[in-house]
Design a protein around this motif. Structure first.
Motif, PDB file in Angstrom:
ATOM      1  N   GLU A  97     -44.429  65.678  -1.160  1.00  0.00           N
ATOM      2  CA  GLU A  97     -45.893  65.659  -1.165  1.00  0.00           C
ATOM      3  C   GLU A  97     -46.436  65.269  -2.538  1.00  0.00           C
ATOM      4  O   GLU A  97     -47.410  64.513  -2.642  1.00  0.00           O
ATOM      5  N   VAL A  98     -45.808  65.756  -3.586  1.00  0.00           N
ATOM      6  CA  VAL A  98     -46.268  65.477  -4.945  1.00  0.00           C
ATOM      7  C   VAL A  98     -46.058  64.010  -5.315  1.00  0.00           C
ATOM      8  O   VAL A  98     -46.914  63.398  -5.957  1.00  0.00           O
ATOM      9  N   VAL A  99     -44.949  63.437  -4.908  1.00  0.00           N
ATOM     10  CA  VAL A  99     -44.646  62.039  -5.237  1.00  0.00           C
ATOM     11  C   VAL A  99     -45.771  61.109  -4.781  1.00  0.00           C
ATOM     12  O   VAL A  99     -46.093  60.126  -5.463  1.00  0.00           O
ATOM     13  N   GLN A 100     -46.382  61.418  -3.652  1.00  0.00           N
ATOM     14  CA  GLN A 100     -47.446  60.568  -3.128  1.00  0.00           C
ATOM     15  C   GLN A 100     -48.697  60.590  -3.998  1.00  0.00           C
ATOM     16  O   GLN A 100     -49.561  59.720  -3.876  1.00  0.00           O
TER      17      GLN A 100
ATOM     18  N   ARG B 275     -42.793  74.981 -10.050  1.00  0.00           N
ATOM     19  CA  ARG B 275     -43.016  74.348  -8.749  1.00  0.00           C
ATOM     20  C   ARG B 275     -43.342  72.872  -8.944  1.00  0.00           C
ATOM     21  O   ARG B 275     -44.009  72.517  -9.917  1.00  0.00           O
ATOM     22  N   PRO B 276     -42.904  71.999  -8.031  1.00  0.00           N
ATOM     23  CA  PRO B 276     -43.226  70.574  -8.173  1.00  0.00           C
ATOM     24  C   PRO B 276     -44.729  70.303  -8.252  1.00  0.00           C
ATOM     25  O   PRO B 276     -45.145  69.350  -8.919  1.00  0.00           O
TER      26      PRO B 276
ATOM     27  N   ARG C 261     -34.550  55.472   2.143  1.00  0.00           N
ATOM     28  CA  ARG C 261     -34.627  56.461   3.225  1.00  0.00           C
ATOM     29  C   ARG C 261     -35.819  57.398   3.043  1.00  0.00           C
ATOM     30  O   ARG C 261     -36.482  57.774   4.023  1.00  0.00           O
ATOM     31  N   LEU C 262     -36.109  57.768   1.817  1.00  0.00           N
ATOM     32  CA  LEU C 262     -37.209  58.692   1.545  1.00  0.00           C
ATOM     33  C   LEU C 262     -38.555  57.991   1.522  1.00  0.00           C
ATOM     34  O   LEU C 262     -39.599  58.659   1.537  1.00  0.00           O
ATOM     35  N   GLY C 263     -38.556  56.659   1.459  1.00  0.00           N
ATOM     36  CA  GLY C 263     -39.808  55.911   1.428  1.00  0.00           C
ATOM     37  C   GLY C 263     -40.534  56.002   0.101  1.00  0.00           C
ATOM     38  O   GLY C 263     -41.756  55.859   0.049  1.00  0.00           O
ATOM     39  N   TRP C 264     -39.785  56.205  -0.983  1.00  0.00           N
ATOM     40  CA  TRP C 264     -40.383  56.323  -2.307  1.00  0.00           C
ATOM     41  C   TRP C 264     -40.352  54.974  -3.013  1.00  0.00           C
ATOM     42  O   TRP C 264     -39.369  54.236  -2.925  1.00  0.00           O
TER      43      TRP C 264
ATOM     44  N   THR D 281     -33.383  66.844  -9.765  1.00  0.00           N
ATOM     45  CA  THR D 281     -34.771  66.890 -10.238  1.00  0.00           C
ATOM     46  C   THR D 281     -35.735  66.632  -9.082  1.00  0.00           C
ATOM     47  O   THR D 281     -36.548  67.482  -8.748  1.00  0.00           O
ATOM     48  N   LEU D 282     -35.624  65.472  -8.466  1.00  0.00           N
ATOM     49  CA  LEU D 282     -36.442  65.172  -7.294  1.00  0.00           C
ATOM     50  C   LEU D 282     -35.729  65.538  -6.001  1.00  0.00           C
ATOM     51  O   LEU D 282     -36.365  65.983  -5.041  1.00  0.00           O
ATOM     52  N   VAL D 283     -34.426  65.335  -5.973  1.00  0.00           N
ATOM     53  CA  VAL D 283     -33.661  65.637  -4.759  1.00  0.00           C
ATOM     54  C   VAL D 283     -32.625  66.723  -5.034  1.00  0.00           C
ATOM     55  O   VAL D 283     -32.048  66.800  -6.120  1.00  0.00           O
ATOM     56  N   ASP D 284     -32.403  67.543  -4.020  1.00  0.00           N
ATOM     57  CA  ASP D 284     -31.484  68.686  -4.120  1.00  0.00           C
ATOM     58  C   ASP D 284     -30.081  68.208  -3.766  1.00  0.00           C
ATOM     59  O   ASP D 284     -29.553  68.484  -2.689  1.00  0.00           O
TER      60      ASP D 284
END
Length: 206
Positions: free
Chosen positions: A95-98, A196-197, A120-123, A36-39
Motif C-alpha cells: 500500500e505504501v509503495v503506491q 511500520r512501513p 509479479r508485484l507490479g512495482w 526491507t520491502l519483501v519478507d
C-alpha cells in the motif's frame, strides 16, 4: 547514521520513539529489496539449504555472487534454487509503495530473481539496479543518484543490513532502518528505525 532526538523516530540504545511532524523529509527514497520491502529472509536461506549449506553459515546483506563464492556454490545454481513466485511484501508495504512518489531500488539480489519479483508485484520504481549492475560486487548508491539526478542530501537509504548502512555512509546520505523486519527490530541498531512501513510516508517530501 541519523541519531534521532526524542522528537524523532527511531531506535537509539534500544529505545523507540514515535514519529512526529519534525522528522526530516526527502525528495526520494532508495530501498534495498530483500528484508526491507519483501519478507524474503526464509526463501533466501532455503535456497542455500537446498544446495547443501548449513543454516548457521548463512548471513545477510552481501552481494549474491560474493556469498555464493564464499559458500562454494555457483551463481546460476543459486538462482535456479531460489523460488521467484513465493516471496511477499511485508504487511503494509504494498500500500505504501503506491504513494511514495519518487523511489528507487538498489539491491544485491540476482537480477533474474529481482526483475521477476518486481514484475509479479507490479512495482515500477524510477530506477532498479541489481548485482549485475555492479559487476557482481557489493552495490553502491552513486549510480542510482546519478540516474535520478539527485544529491546524497536529497535522499535516504532504507534497508535492513550493515551493507545498506555502508552504502549510505559511502555517499553521505541518511540511513533508515526497516524495523518492521523482526531481524532488524531484534538487533536494535543505532539510528532512525521505523516500526511500520506507513511511517515511510512521513519521510517523503510532497
Amino acid at each position: 547514521l541519523v541519531r534521532p532526538s526524542r522528537q524523532g523516530a527511531g531506535v537509539h540504545r534500544g529505545i523507540v520513539w514515535p514519529m512526529s511532524g519534525s522528522t526530516r523529509t526527502y525528495d526520494a527514497l532508495i530501498f534495498d529489496f530483500d528484508g526491507t520491502l519483501v519478507d524474503s529472509d526464509e526463501e533466501l536461506v532455503r535456497a542455500f539449504v537446498v544446495l547443501g549449506v548449513d543454516r548457521s553459515e548463512i548471513t545477510f546483506g552481501h552481494a549474491i555472487a560474493v556469498e555464493v563464492e564464499r559458500l562454494g556454490l555457483s551463481l546460476d545454481g543459486y538462482a535456479d534454487a531460489y523460488r521467484e513466485d513465493v516471496v511477499q511484501p511485508f504487511p503494509g508495504v504494498a500500500e505504501v509503495v503506491q504513494e511514495l512518489g519518487r523511489w528507487a531500488l538498489c539491491s544485491n539480489k540476482h537480477p533474474r530473481s529481482g526483475i521477476a519479483e518486481l514484475a509479479r508485484l507490479g512495482w515500477d520504481p524510477e530506477v532498479a539496479v541489481f548485482s549485475d549492475h555492479f559487476d557482481w560486487a557489493h552495490k553502491r548508491l552513486e549510480p542510482v543518484l546519478e540516474m535520478m539526478g539527485l544529491r546524497a542530501d536529497q535522499v535516504a537509504m532504507v534497508g535492513d543490513s550493515g551493507g545498506d548502512a555502508k552504502c549510505a555512509a559511502e555517499v553521505g546520505c541518511d540511513m533508515v532502518w526497516a524495523g518492521w523486519n523482526p531481524r532488524v527490530a531484534a538487533a536494535a541498531p543505532e539510528g532512525l528505525v521505523l516500526q511500520r512501513p506507513e511511517e515511510l510516508l512521513d519521510l517523503v517530501r510532497r
